[in-house]
Enzyme design. Structure first.
Site, PDB file in Angstrom:
ATOM      1  N   ARG A 175      23.290 -12.034 -39.346  1.00 20.13           N
ATOM      2  CA  ARG A 175      24.512 -11.766 -38.586  1.00 20.13           C
ATOM      3  C   ARG A 175      24.188 -10.735 -37.510  1.00 20.13           C
ATOM      4  NH1 ARG A 175      28.470  -7.662 -41.956  1.00 20.13           N
ATOM      5  NH2 ARG A 175      29.717  -7.840 -40.066  1.00 20.13           N
ATOM      6  N   ARG A 176      25.154 -10.425 -36.657  1.00 17.58           N
ATOM      7  CA  ARG A 176      25.023  -9.390 -35.630  1.00 17.58           C
ATOM      8  C   ARG A 176      23.733  -9.551 -34.834  1.00 17.58           C
ATOM      9  NH1 ARG A 176      27.039  -3.876 -38.687  1.00 17.58           N
ATOM     10  NH2 ARG A 176      29.196  -4.267 -38.179  1.00 17.58           N
ATOM     11  N   HIS A 232      32.513 -15.737 -44.247  1.00 16.76           N
ATOM     12  CA  HIS A 232      33.521 -15.396 -45.262  1.00 16.76           C
ATOM     13  C   HIS A 232      34.727 -14.696 -44.639  1.00 16.76           C
ATOM     14  CE1 HIS A 232      35.567 -12.916 -48.180  1.00 16.76           C
ATOM     15  NE2 HIS A 232      35.090 -11.842 -47.585  1.00 16.76           N
ATOM     16  N   PHE A 233      34.484 -13.647 -43.844  1.00 23.64           N
ATOM     17  CA  PHE A 233      35.676 -12.881 -43.476  1.00 23.64           C
ATOM     18  C   PHE A 233      36.468 -13.480 -42.317  1.00 23.64           C
ATOM     19  CE2 PHE A 233      32.454  -9.910 -41.488  1.00 23.64           C
ATOM     20  CZ  PHE A 233      32.813 -10.117 -40.171  1.00 23.64           C
ATOM     21  N   HIS A 234      35.919 -14.471 -41.635  1.00 20.27           N
ATOM     22  CA  HIS A 234      36.815 -15.177 -40.716  1.00 20.27           C
ATOM     23  C   HIS A 234      37.788 -16.054 -41.497  1.00 20.27           C
ATOM     24  CE1 HIS A 234      34.174 -13.667 -37.590  1.00 20.27           C
ATOM     25  NE2 HIS A 234      35.162 -13.891 -36.760  1.00 20.27           N
ATOM     26  N   TYR A 257      42.040  -4.793 -46.993  1.00 16.82           N
ATOM     27  CA  TYR A 257      43.347  -5.021 -47.622  1.00 16.82           C
ATOM     28  C   TYR A 257      44.473  -4.623 -46.692  1.00 16.82           C
ATOM     29  CZ  TYR A 257      40.732  -6.228 -51.641  1.00 16.82           C
ATOM     30  OH  TYR A 257      39.853  -6.856 -52.461  1.00 16.82           O
ATOM     31  N   HIS A 279      36.322  -0.939 -46.992  1.00 17.28           N
ATOM     32  CA  HIS A 279      36.863  -1.986 -47.842  1.00 17.28           C
ATOM     33  C   HIS A 279      38.389  -1.966 -47.918  1.00 17.28           C
ATOM     34  CE1 HIS A 279      36.796  -5.414 -50.330  1.00 17.28           C
ATOM     35  NE2 HIS A 279      37.809  -4.850 -50.935  1.00 17.28           N
TER      36      HIS A 279
HETATM   37  C1  HEM Z   1      38.206 -17.206 -31.008  1.00 17.17           C
HETATM   38  C2  HEM Z   1      38.158 -16.701 -32.180  1.00 17.17           C
HETATM   39  C3  HEM Z   1      36.929 -16.072 -32.812  1.00 17.17           C
HETATM   40  C4  HEM Z   1      35.615 -16.438 -32.693  1.00 17.17           C
HETATM   41  C5  HEM Z   1      35.031 -17.589 -31.927  1.00 17.17           C
HETATM   42  C6  HEM Z   1      34.854 -15.493 -33.475  1.00 17.17           C
HETATM   43  C7  HEM Z   1      33.476 -15.527 -33.643  1.00 17.17           C
HETATM   44  C8  HEM Z   1      32.736 -14.563 -34.281  1.00 17.17           C
HETATM   45  C9  HEM Z   1      31.318 -14.633 -34.547  1.00 17.17           C
HETATM   46  C10 HEM Z   1      30.408 -15.795 -34.183  1.00 17.17           C
HETATM   47  C11 HEM Z   1      30.964 -13.480 -35.166  1.00 17.17           C
HETATM   48  C12 HEM Z   1      29.574 -13.113 -35.664  1.00 17.17           C
HETATM   49  C13 HEM Z   1      28.753 -12.488 -34.619  1.00 17.17           C
HETATM   50  C14 HEM Z   1      27.469 -11.927 -35.168  1.00 17.17           C
HETATM   51  O1  HEM Z   1      27.452 -11.451 -36.322  1.00 17.17           O
HETATM   52  O2  HEM Z   1      26.449 -11.960 -34.456  1.00 17.17           O
HETATM   53  C15 HEM Z   1      32.139 -12.676 -35.293  1.00 17.17           C
HETATM   54  C16 HEM Z   1      32.179 -11.418 -35.866  1.00 17.17           C
HETATM   55  C17 HEM Z   1      33.345 -10.759 -36.174  1.00 17.17           C
HETATM   56  N1  HEM Z   1      34.641 -11.198 -35.966  1.00 17.17           N
HETATM   57 FE1  HEM Z   1      35.178 -12.884 -35.008  1.00 17.17          FE
HETATM   58  N2  HEM Z   1      35.714 -14.590 -34.038  1.00 17.17           N
HETATM   59  C18 HEM Z   1      36.991 -14.925 -33.655  1.00 17.17           C
HETATM   60  C19 HEM Z   1      38.162 -14.276 -34.027  1.00 17.17           C
HETATM   61  C20 HEM Z   1      38.211 -13.140 -34.795  1.00 17.17           C
HETATM   62  C21 HEM Z   1      39.421 -12.528 -35.259  1.00 17.17           C
HETATM   63  C22 HEM Z   1      40.821 -13.044 -35.006  1.00 17.17           C
HETATM   64  C23 HEM Z   1      39.054 -11.429 -35.955  1.00 17.17           C
HETATM   65  C24 HEM Z   1      39.894 -10.400 -36.660  1.00 17.17           C
HETATM   66  C25 HEM Z   1      41.146 -10.238 -36.536  1.00 17.17           C
HETATM   67  C26 HEM Z   1      37.610 -11.342 -35.915  1.00 17.17           C
HETATM   68  C27 HEM Z   1      36.872 -10.328 -36.479  1.00 17.17           C
HETATM   69  C28 HEM Z   1      35.504 -10.250 -36.459  1.00 17.17           C
HETATM   70  C29 HEM Z   1      34.748  -9.140 -36.982  1.00 17.17           C
HETATM   71  C30 HEM Z   1      35.310  -7.889 -37.638  1.00 17.17           C
HETATM   72  C31 HEM Z   1      33.398  -9.455 -36.795  1.00 17.17           C
HETATM   73  C32 HEM Z   1      32.197  -8.615 -37.209  1.00 17.17           C
HETATM   74  C33 HEM Z   1      31.679  -7.814 -36.094  1.00 17.17           C
HETATM   75  C34 HEM Z   1      30.421  -7.099 -36.480  1.00 17.17           C
HETATM   76  O3  HEM Z   1      29.600  -7.660 -37.209  1.00 17.17           O
HETATM   77  O4  HEM Z   1      30.275  -5.950 -36.079  1.00 17.17           O
HETATM   78  N3  HEM Z   1      37.134 -12.411 -35.217  1.00 17.17           N
HETATM   79  N4  HEM Z   1      33.229 -13.360 -34.751  1.00 17.17           N
HETATM   80 CU   LIG Z   2      34.638  -4.929 -49.310  1.00 18.77          CU
END
Ligand code: HEM
Ligand SMILES: [Cu+2]
Ligand SMILES: [Cu+2]
Lengths: 560, 145
Positions: A435-436, A372-374, A222, A218
């Site tokens: 998710r995931r 949320h976190f995007h 931040y 968490h």
């Molecule tokens: C082109 C830009 C991006 C796209 C299309 C995208 C799309 C996604 C999607 C669809 C997921 C969910 C996948 C799932 O849960 O099955 C995901 C997870 C995630 N994204 Fe992105 N994202 C983008 C950029 C970013 C950026 C800029 C960050 C952070 C700086 C980020 C951080 C994360 C993180 C931490 C997760 C979680 C991974 C996990 O569950 O282990 N993403 N993203």
């Molecule tokens: Cu948290």
């Protein structure tokens, strides 16, 4: 201020290296949206399977890029405000650790030996080098911090009457919190997971590792966002043509983050056993507390922007919004700030839903959470990173930034993409989309008996948003690397945008001294985590499980 | 600090308290059940569906790579079910979207939640935590008759 050669090299390397990896991070992000929408109904593409790609996406974007940026932005801020360079040993050792660690982690992920996602939950096991690489990256960032502390005391001795500049306070708060919060994860990585993955240690207590991870996980969020907050307080008012509304409010906000960001990690564990409802409720209250400084930021920054608009002749209640420097090529940074702020309103509100103990049940581990976190990390955090990377690289390298019109529209395009992606994921999440998950193989594949037609429209919306984000990122890479490969035209220098404060406020001694706040932070952490760990050990048992993601056979039992 | 700034802080604090009390009020008035902890015990690693009293069921649900055991559960409408959940390998999730039942299956630890099925119908549940390459296949149904 001019800058020495080794520091210059460190800064440029620290900006370019993670930005190159980010290409891979974005590629995997866009691919995920295609799989989830059922456009791709397969296991892997180009040898990278869904979960391996998702691991790279999380690790590169959320851990590597953000940590590098926080460190480089920290160096830049410190040198600008304190007018001194950190000791050479510190920044060199730091960058060597960080680069080595990231490269190790990257290689292991590319080889498919660490498809454990960026949360590396045991008993899914990664190659030990993955844990070691990640730990090196984090320890590298501590070393950079160690180089800043003596500079501050020196500066204080030389300027006994000056207040700590807000940007310095923000940077020190951020790294103090980061240091405290990453001790548990370093312990988890090096003392528990590495020996366990090597087979030296048989048993592992899974809830213990999860609690250690979230003690870090968490505050990590931040750590992602505080550099942007520093920018909102100390740069945005100037960029918008105004002044910072209240300096004391800015200081108070940072100090509240210092005390409240670490003890709230248990809110990621609301839906697991092993920790009792009473602790969870307490953490829910603390989580509401930690949203206070974000609210304050919204008000103070909003008031500063209103002041800027009114200085430009705006009247009435709303006209100031129109008078802000939107779409101005000579002021390309404004878009990176304002778009982040707009996204953050929704990111913050959806975060309050997550933090509300019982409501969390509806959204936990559904698409809502990445939705949320995007809005936060792929919103204000990354937009600030993108904008400031252009700005800092431009100044430190002396190389010209071309295509300013493109640089100006990128944040707006990205914001449209994120809004759609987040809407799709959150709407899908409320309908139970997990998710995931490689949904294209089952849930959004009409041929599968698990097909769920309700999730097709939401995941399609997610995909459209993802493609727009991908396009914005592509434009960004073109202009960034065009700059990186051009010849310097001006002398390298460090120069930060500095806002003035609107009125001279009476200094409040408590807001000028970090010490009592650090003590309070430690007390809060101890009073939350002592009972949590006591329960974890009371309710759960260590298990001798160790699994590869491809295979449901226990690796610990193979050699029996 | 500026007086408007102070007002803004007090206002935000007030708003947050309202949110928080709304959460508390709803949780109690609707008797929302939350995952609770039970000390770990090996007996929970054997799945079972048992009617312990009229309309009262105890279900021991075991998650493993990549199925739930049991995968299909049949109960009469109006039943109250105590779900006891654990995993025998890695971490899994268990989510019945229609019922707002959402909890983690963590090896070495037991999770418990109680819920009531009033309406007849088919309730699907999915694993919502990454648990390996077969994760997207991990789902089941509860048939309420
Ligand atoms: C082109 C830009 C991006 C796209 C299309 C995208 C799309 C996604 C999607 C669809 C997921 C969910 C996948 C799932 O849960 O099955 C995901 C997870 C995630 N994204 Fe992105 N994202 C983008 C950029 C970013 C950026 C800029 C960050 C952070 C700086 C980020 C951080 C994360 C993180 C931490 C997760 C979680 C991974 C996990 O569950 O282990 N993403 N993203
Ligand atoms: Cu948290
Ligand atoms: Cu799963």
């Amino acid at each position: 201020m001019t800058i020495s050669r080794p520091l210059k090299t460190t800064l440029l390397l620290g900006l370019t290296m993670p930005m190159s990896l980010f290409i891979l991070g974005v590629y995997n992000g866009v691919m995920q949206t295609l799989y989830r929408a059922g456009v791709l109904q397969q296991h892997d593409v180009a040898g990278i399977n869904y979960y391996q790609g998702l691991t790279m996406h999380g690790v590169i974007n959320a851990i590597v890029l953000t940590t590098f940026f926080a460190v480089i932005f920290g160096h830049y801020t410190i040198v600008h405000y304190l007018r001194k360079e950190p000791p050479k040993w510190s920044y060199i050792t730091s960058i060597v650790f960080m680069i080595t660690g990231s490269v190790i982690a990257l290689v292991v992920m590319v080889l498919g030996k660490a498809s454990v996602l960026y949360t590396f939950y045991a008993p899914l096991q990664a190659a030990p080098l993955f844990y070691i690489g990640t730990a090196m990256l984090i320890i590298g960032s501590w070393i950079a911090f160690a180089g800043w502390v003596p500079l501050w005391f020196e500066w204080k001795r030389e300027n006994p009457l000056s207040k700590m500049p807000i940007a310095i306070l923000g940077t020190f708060v951020n790294f103090t919190m980061w240091f405290m919060a990453s001790i548990p994860v370093i312990y988890e990585l090096l003392a528990l997971l590495t020996p366990w993955a090597m087979g030296i240690r048989e048993k592992i207590n899974v809830p213990e590792t999860r609690t250690l991870f979230w003690m870090f996980g968490h505050p990590l969020v931040y750590f992602w966002i505080l550099p942007a907050y520093i920018g909102y307080y100390t740069m945005l008012p100037k960029i918008a043509g105004g002044k910072l509304y209240s300096g004391n409010a800015a200081r108070l906000a940072f100090l509240l983050f210092l005390i409240l960001s670490t003890p709230v990690g248990v809110h990621h564990q609301f839906s697991e056993g092993g920790i009792s409802p009473s602790i969870k409720l307490w953490v829910s209250i603390l989580t509401f507390g930690v949203s206070l400084p974000s609210f304050m930021t919204a008000f103070t920054v909003g008031a500063s922007l209103e002041y800027a608009g009114k200085k430009r002749g705006a009247k009435g209640v709303f006209q100031w919004m129109a008078r802000l420097p939107w779409f101005r090529k000579d002021n390309y940074l404004f878009g990176y700030f304002i778009c982040g702020l707009i996204l953050f309103i929704f990111g913050g509100l959806s975060g309050i839903v997550n933090g509300s103990y019982t409501l969390n049940q509806l959204v936990h581990n559904t698409g809502w959470v990445p939705g949320h976190f995007h809005l936060t990390v792929a919103g204000p955090s990354i937009l600030f990173i993108l904008g400031l990377t252009l700005y800092m690289f431009n100044h430190v390298s002396g190389k010209p930034l071309k295509h300013r019109a493109t640089a100006t529209i990128i944040p707006y395009l990205w914001t449209i993409g994120v809004a759609m992606l987040a809407h799709g994921l959150m709407a899908g999440g409320l309908m139970g989309e997990p998710r995931r998950t490689n949904m294209g193989l089952t849930y959004t594949n009409p041929e599968s008996h698990l097909f769920n037609s309700a999730w097709v429209p939401s995941s399609t919306m997610t995909m459209l948003g993802g493609i727009i984000m991908g396009t914005a990122a592509l434009l960004y890479f073109v202009i960034f690397f065009r700059m990186a490969f051009s010849r310097p035209t001006t002398t390298p220098k460090i120069e930060m945008i500095e806002s003035e404060e609107l009125h001279i406020e009476k200094p409040i001694p408590l807001l000028l001294n970090m010490r009592p706040w650090i003590i309070l932070a430690i007390i809060l952490v101890a009073s939350t985590y002592y009972p949590s760990f006591k329960e974890v050990f009371k309710y759960s048992k260590p298990v001798d499980n160790r699994f590869d993601m491809e295979n449901p056979a226990n690796l610990n039992r193979n050699n029996e | 600090m500026d007086k408007y700034e102070l007002r803004a802080i007090v206002l935000s604090g007030g708003l947050l308290s309202v949110f928080f009390f709304a959460v508390l009020y709803n949780s109690y008035s609707r008797k929302i059940d939350m995952p609770t902890c039970i000390p770990f015990d090996k007996t929970f690693e054997e799945s079972k569906v048992k009617e312990i009293d009229k309309g009262l069921y105890e279900i021991y649900l075991v998650a493993r790579m990549w199925t739930f055991d049991p995968e299909e559960i049949e109960i009469p409408a109006g039943s109250t079910v105590d779900f006891y959940l654990t995993s025998i390998d890695v971490v899994h999730g268990f989510h019945i979207n229609e019922k707002g039942v959402n909890m983690m299956a963590v090896p070495g630890s037991i999770n418990k939640i109680t819920t009531r099925f009033e309406q007849p119908g088919i309730y699907r549940f999915v694993c919502n935590e990454f648990c390996g390459t077969g994760h997207q296949n991990m789902a089941g149904t509860i048939i309420v008759k």
